[in-house]
Design a protein around this motif. Structure first.
Motif, PDB file in Angstrom:
ATOM      1  N   GLY A 184      82.815  23.076 112.242  1.00  0.00           N
ATOM      2  CA  GLY A 184      82.465  22.442 113.507  1.00  0.00           C
ATOM      3  C   GLY A 184      83.626  22.218 114.438  1.00  0.00           C
ATOM      4  N   ASN A 185      84.788  22.883 114.152  1.00  0.00           N
ATOM      5  CA  ASN A 185      85.959  22.776 115.049  1.00  0.00           C
ATOM      6  C   ASN A 185      86.348  21.313 115.286  1.00  0.00           C
ATOM      7  N   ILE A 186      86.768  20.672 114.238  1.00  0.00           N
ATOM      8  CA  ILE A 186      87.061  19.239 114.278  1.00  0.00           C
ATOM      9  C   ILE A 186      88.466  18.953 114.798  1.00  0.00           C
ATOM     10  N   PHE A 187      89.463  19.711 114.355  1.00  0.00           N
ATOM     11  CA  PHE A 187      90.854  19.307 114.525  1.00  0.00           C
ATOM     12  C   PHE A 187      91.504  19.885 115.773  1.00  0.00           C
ATOM     13  N   ASP A 188      92.506  19.143 116.253  1.00  0.00           N
ATOM     14  CA  ASP A 188      93.482  19.661 117.203  1.00  0.00           C
ATOM     15  C   ASP A 188      94.785  18.928 116.914  1.00  0.00           C
ATOM     16  N   ALA A 189      95.821  19.193 117.690  1.00  0.00           N
ATOM     17  CA  ALA A 189      97.153  18.658 117.389  1.00  0.00           C
ATOM     18  C   ALA A 189      97.188  17.129 117.406  1.00  0.00           C
ATOM     19  N   SER A 190      96.269  16.494 118.156  1.00  0.00           N
ATOM     20  CA  SER A 190      96.285  15.036 118.265  1.00  0.00           C
ATOM     21  C   SER A 190      95.867  14.345 116.972  1.00  0.00           C
ATOM     22  N   TRP A 191      95.377  15.100 116.002  1.00  0.00           N
ATOM     23  CA  TRP A 191      94.942  14.509 114.746  1.00  0.00           C
ATOM     24  C   TRP A 191      96.091  14.199 113.796  1.00  0.00           C
ATOM     25  N   VAL A 192      97.269  14.680 114.055  1.00  0.00           N
ATOM     26  CA  VAL A 192      98.402  14.411 113.164  1.00  0.00           C
ATOM     27  C   VAL A 192      98.670  12.900 113.128  1.00  0.00           C
ATOM     28  N   GLY A 193      98.749  12.353 111.920  1.00  0.00           N
ATOM     29  CA  GLY A 193      98.953  10.921 111.732  1.00  0.00           C
ATOM     30  C   GLY A 193      97.684  10.114 111.605  1.00  0.00           C
ATOM     31  N   VAL A 194      96.537  10.752 111.785  1.00  0.00           N
ATOM     32  CA  VAL A 194      95.253  10.039 111.775  1.00  0.00           C
ATOM     33  C   VAL A 194      94.767   9.834 110.342  1.00  0.00           C
ATOM     34  N   LEU A 195      94.233   8.615 110.086  1.00  0.00           N
ATOM     35  CA  LEU A 195      93.575   8.338 108.808  1.00  0.00           C
ATOM     36  C   LEU A 195      92.152   8.886 108.828  1.00  0.00           C
ATOM     37  N   ILE A 196      91.679   9.314 107.652  1.00  0.00           N
ATOM     38  CA  ILE A 196      90.273   9.702 107.504  1.00  0.00           C
ATOM     39  C   ILE A 196      89.763   9.112 106.192  1.00  0.00           C
ATOM     40  N   GLN A 197      88.616   8.491 106.254  1.00  0.00           N
ATOM     41  CA  GLN A 197      87.923   8.035 105.058  1.00  0.00           C
ATOM     42  C   GLN A 197      86.766   8.999 104.782  1.00  0.00           C
ATOM     43  N   LEU A 198      86.637   9.431 103.532  1.00  0.00           N
ATOM     44  CA  LEU A 198      85.584  10.382 103.155  1.00  0.00           C
ATOM     45  C   LEU A 198      84.689   9.775 102.079  1.00  0.00           C
ATOM     46  N   LYS A 199      83.390  10.005 102.224  1.00  0.00           N
ATOM     47  CA  LYS A 199      82.420   9.564 101.233  1.00  0.00           C
ATOM     48  C   LYS A 199      81.519  10.743 100.881  1.00  0.00           C
ATOM     49  N   PRO A 200      81.129  10.877  99.613  1.00  0.00           N
ATOM     50  CA  PRO A 200      80.304  12.024  99.198  1.00  0.00           C
ATOM     51  C   PRO A 200      78.890  11.962  99.762  1.00  0.00           C
ATOM     52  N   VAL A 201      78.304  13.156  99.863  1.00  0.00           N
ATOM     53  CA  VAL A 201      76.880  13.295 100.182  1.00  0.00           C
ATOM     54  C   VAL A 201      76.096  13.704  98.940  1.00  0.00           C
ATOM     55  N   ASP A 202      76.682  14.643  98.175  1.00  0.00           N
ATOM     56  CA  ASP A 202      75.966  15.259  97.045  1.00  0.00           C
ATOM     57  C   ASP A 202      76.518  14.717  95.728  1.00  0.00           C
ATOM     58  N   PHE A 203      75.690  13.932  95.002  1.00  0.00           N
ATOM     59  CA  PHE A 203      76.089  13.389  93.702  1.00  0.00           C
ATOM     60  C   PHE A 203      75.391  14.110  92.547  1.00  0.00           C
ATOM     61  N   THR A 204      74.780  15.246  92.825  1.00  0.00           N
ATOM     62  CA  THR A 204      73.971  15.896  91.781  1.00  0.00           C
ATOM     63  C   THR A 204      74.798  16.328  90.580  1.00  0.00           C
ATOM     64  N   ALA A 205      76.074  16.629  90.787  1.00  0.00           N
ATOM     65  CA  ALA A 205      76.921  17.064  89.674  1.00  0.00           C
ATOM     66  C   ALA A 205      77.623  15.897  88.997  1.00  0.00           C
TER      67      ALA A 205
END
Length: 739
Positions: A184-205
């Motif tokens: 989805g073309n998320i990143f550009d140069a301004s993202w350097v230094g940015v925090l990201i929190q990630l949470k799962p969608v698929d717990f089937t495994a």
């Protein structure tokens, strides 16, 4: 004709608005003055000459500066001087030195943002915010050992989670330096230094833990939002794993051991961007396994970054760190976990971190400040003032208890409020008024009270900064847009509210700070004053002297200082020569243990030779505009009001003085559509020929001056040089003319 003696025993309301001159029925009129500059109304009722200032030095490179107070304890108070990319430290009137030179700390703050600085102190640390760069952590290790660094926030806060399922992220590993692969073309140069929190969608495994289930070492299971790896045993056992870190034996009979791998969220910080769908990141909090085996759209970007801006204001309340208002979230507030000022990871626990966006009814005005107070944390905005509080009795503010109520609708400017009596006192959005949010039992909530109303005209040039001085008088010192000061005397318990102007001998005040004196007995006002000295613009650090004559006990009269940018000298043996090089080219006066001397023009050498040898002297600039004047003196009559009749003052008026060495008083006559007439002045203290002016007198002075018949008559008081002067009451001898 009727002659009367109606006393005025109090001047505690100070200079009142001209709109109140015709309101003798109003309380503030009865204790008010027509004008008051350079005199301070007292809670006890009198008006005393305002203190002068002592010259301490110049700002770094004579540059524009901002003063910030730092008080670790009553006997450990400092004033921090911020100039362009520099900080210096003042301690009880002197610069802290680093060897032979003043200590200096390089800071990230250019001159242009100094006026935007907000700060909050926690022990030996000050957190600073300006809305432009990351919150800074200023730490003191010794008087000449300070550091300033970006405050490291690795656990949030975060923006609202992405909801576009076409924009996903997948991690290459659970720890270390990893690759984020996106769609989805998320990143550009301004993202350097940015925090990201990630949470799962698929717990089937990743199955949920179940008891007495066959399992192999290395298998993963999840329980209560935690993910565990089996490290010993072949059976899940009877009891589930509940620990949040490390490897623990859970079932001794079956030898079941579980290693805590992660919870169901991970945090990374981006270090480089390869393209719109690929970035490198450092793992800060272990990545859940489902975010490695499959992509997720459940990711949240950090709330503070170059992309979205940084907080403009900070505060500490209820053992949590609060930050608020950035470019992307102009009404956003973020609160840390209880007791951990660095943890902003969202939580639903009572002691957890949370984010809150203040709703608006008609507008979405940007927030301006945060201030802790007696009944919660108050939030200033351009359109309103809001109280944040816990809606659960006995519980702290938290993710599930934080609530807000609008307490005022006049809005506020980004001027740091004060809380002298536990409630915020702030500058309204027009910059011209001062209000307090005071609790009302009748309304069971906050009620704005306009403190500046009795002297509303004093806000015409705008209130720019306000500080509170609790001792020796309860005073708010306010810097105006015109560069001078106004002072507000305020004691709600005694129903005292008074205002006065305080010009500083031509100086333009640019910054204020209050800190405790070395003996912890008084609060000292320190200010940066821009002056033109001998044709050159300089910025002086000046410390206000203690108000003379109001502290109980003996105080030598020679210690009084009513000059500005003054130097104070003690000379043993006595001498007549003193050096004031910072005032070269200017006209100065001297107040000494032998009285008043001057004026003197300071030569280029800076040496001033007095007319006598003295052992103590204050030498500085005299402000000749200082004075105060009574309102129109009433002349009662048997048939009612005498407004519209002529009246006059007769000899025999009484003036009650305290610790007054000298001063002058004149009668003033006013007639409709005619210029004011100020008559020849009379000395408050009769001066003996060739006598030294070394005593302060208490008692009643008889005024021999008369006035002519006029529509209005009053008395105008002016100082004499550097002599102390306090007027406690006036008993006028006034006569009205028959109709």
């Amino acid at each position: 004709m009727t002659r009367s003696r109606t006393p005025q025993f109090s001047f505690s309301s100070g200079e009142i608005s001209p709109l109140l001159f015709s309101r003798p029925d109003y309380q503030r009129n009865q204790s008010g003055l027509r004008s008051c500059n350079g005199y301070i109304p007292l809670r006890q009722g009198g008006a005393t000459r305002g203190p002068g200032t002592k010259f301490l030095g110049y700002t770094h490179a004579n540059a524009k500066a901002r003063l910030i107070n730092f008080e670790f304890a009553e006997n450990d108070a400092l004033t921090l001087e911020f100039t362009n990319l520099r900080m210096r430290v003042w301690r009880y009137g002197e610069l802290v030195m680093d060897g032979a030179s003043p200590f200096e700390l390089v800071t990230p703050y250019p001159e242009a943002v100094l006026g935007d600085l907000w700060w909050v102190q926690s022990a030996d640390v000050i957190y600073l915010a300006d809305g432009v760069r990351p919150i800074q952590k200023l730490s003191r290790f010794a008087l000449d050992n300070w550091t300033i660094t970006d405050a490291q926030y690795d656990a949030g806060p975060f923006r609202v989670q992405n909801l576009d399922e076409a924009k996903t992220l997948q991690c290459s590993a659970a720890s270390g330096s990893i690759t984020l692969t996106g769609t989805g073309n998320i990143f550009d140069a301004s993202w350097v230094g940015v925090l990201i929190q990630l949470k799962p969608v698929d717990f089937t495994a990743l199955p949920l833990w179940s008891g007495n289930t066959a399992i192999a070492v290395g298998d993963l299971m999840r329980f209560d939002d935690n993910i565990y790896e089996l490290t010993a045993g072949t059976n899940t056992g009877v009891n589930p794993p509940i620990h949040n870190e490390g490897d623990q034996l859970v079932d001794s009979e079956k030898g079941t051991r579980w290693l805590h791998i992660s919870d169901t969220s991970g945090i990374v910080r981006i270090t480089a961007v390869a393209n719109a769908n690929s970035a490198t990141a450092d793992v800060i909090k272990s990545i859940p396994q489902p975010c490695i085996t499959s992509a997720t759209y459940r990711w949240s970007e950090g709330a503070w970054s170059d992309r979205h801006g940084y907080p403009r204001t900070v505060e500490i309340f209820d053992q949590s760190f609060f930050a608020a208002f950035n470019t992307a979230e102009p009404r956003g507030i973020w609160a840390s976990t209880l007791g951990d000022f660095n943890d902003f990871e969202p939580s639903i626990d009572a002691d957890g971190a949370f984010a809150y966006t203040i709703s608006g009814s008609d507008t979405q005005n940007s927030g301006t400040w945060l201030r802790r107070a007696r009944r919660g944390i108050y939030i200033g905005a351009l359109g309103e003032v809001i109280r944040g509080f816990s809606n659960a009795s006995g519980q702290r503010i938290g993710p599930t208890t934080f609530d807000t109520s609008v307490e005022g609708t006049d809005g506020s400017r980004p001027v740091r409020p004060i809380t002298p009596y536990g409630y915020p006192v702030f500058v309204t959005k027009d910059g011209a008024r001062l209000e307090e949010i005071r609790y009302s039992f009748e309304e069971d909530g906050g009620k704005p009270v306009e403190l500046s109303l009795p002297s509303q005209h004093l806000g015409a040039t705008g209130f720019e900064e306000i500080v509170w001085q609790s001792s020796p008088q309860r005073l708010a010192w306010i810097r105006r847009g015109s560069g001078d000061l106004v002072v507000m005397l305020y004691d709600p318990d005694e129903q005292v509210l008074g205002w006065a102007r305080c010009s500083l001998a031509g100086g333009f005040v640019e910054s204020l700070s209050i800190s405790s004196s070395a003996d912890s007995k008084t609060d000292i006002l320190t200010m940066i004053v821009r002056r033109t000295i001998d044709g050159q613009t300089v910025r002086m650090i000046e410390e206000q002297s203690v108000i003379y004559g109001i502290i109980a006990g003996f105080q030598p009269i020679a210690e009084a200082n009513h000059f500005f940018a003054a130097s104070e000298f003690t000379a043993l043996p006595a001498t007549d020569t003193f050096s004031v090089p910072h005032l070269a080219g200017e006209t100065v006066h001297a107040w000494t243990d032998k009285g008043e001397y001057g004026p003197y023009l300071v030569p280029a050498s800076g040496e001033v030779v007095l007319d006598a040898e003295v052992s103590r002297a204050s030498i500085g600039l005299l402000d000749e505009t200082h004075e105060f004047e009574l309102l129109d003196i009433p002349a009662p009559a048997r048939d009612g009001s005498t407004i519209g009749r002529k009246k006059r003052l007769h000899a025999g008026s009484g003036i009650i003085l305290r610790k007054t060495a000298a001063g002058r008083v004149s009668t003033v006559e006013r007639n409709f559509a005619q210029p004011d007439t100020v008559n020849q002045s009379e000395e408050l203290v009769p001066l003996q020929v060739a006598a030294d002016l070394v005593n302060g007198y208490d008692g009643v002075m008889r005024l021999e001056a008369n006035s002519g018949y006029a529509d209005e008559v009053s008395l105008l008081f002016k100082p004499t040089g550097g002599a102390p002067m306090t007027v406690m009451a006036v008993i006028p001898n006034v006569e009205e003319a028959n109709a």
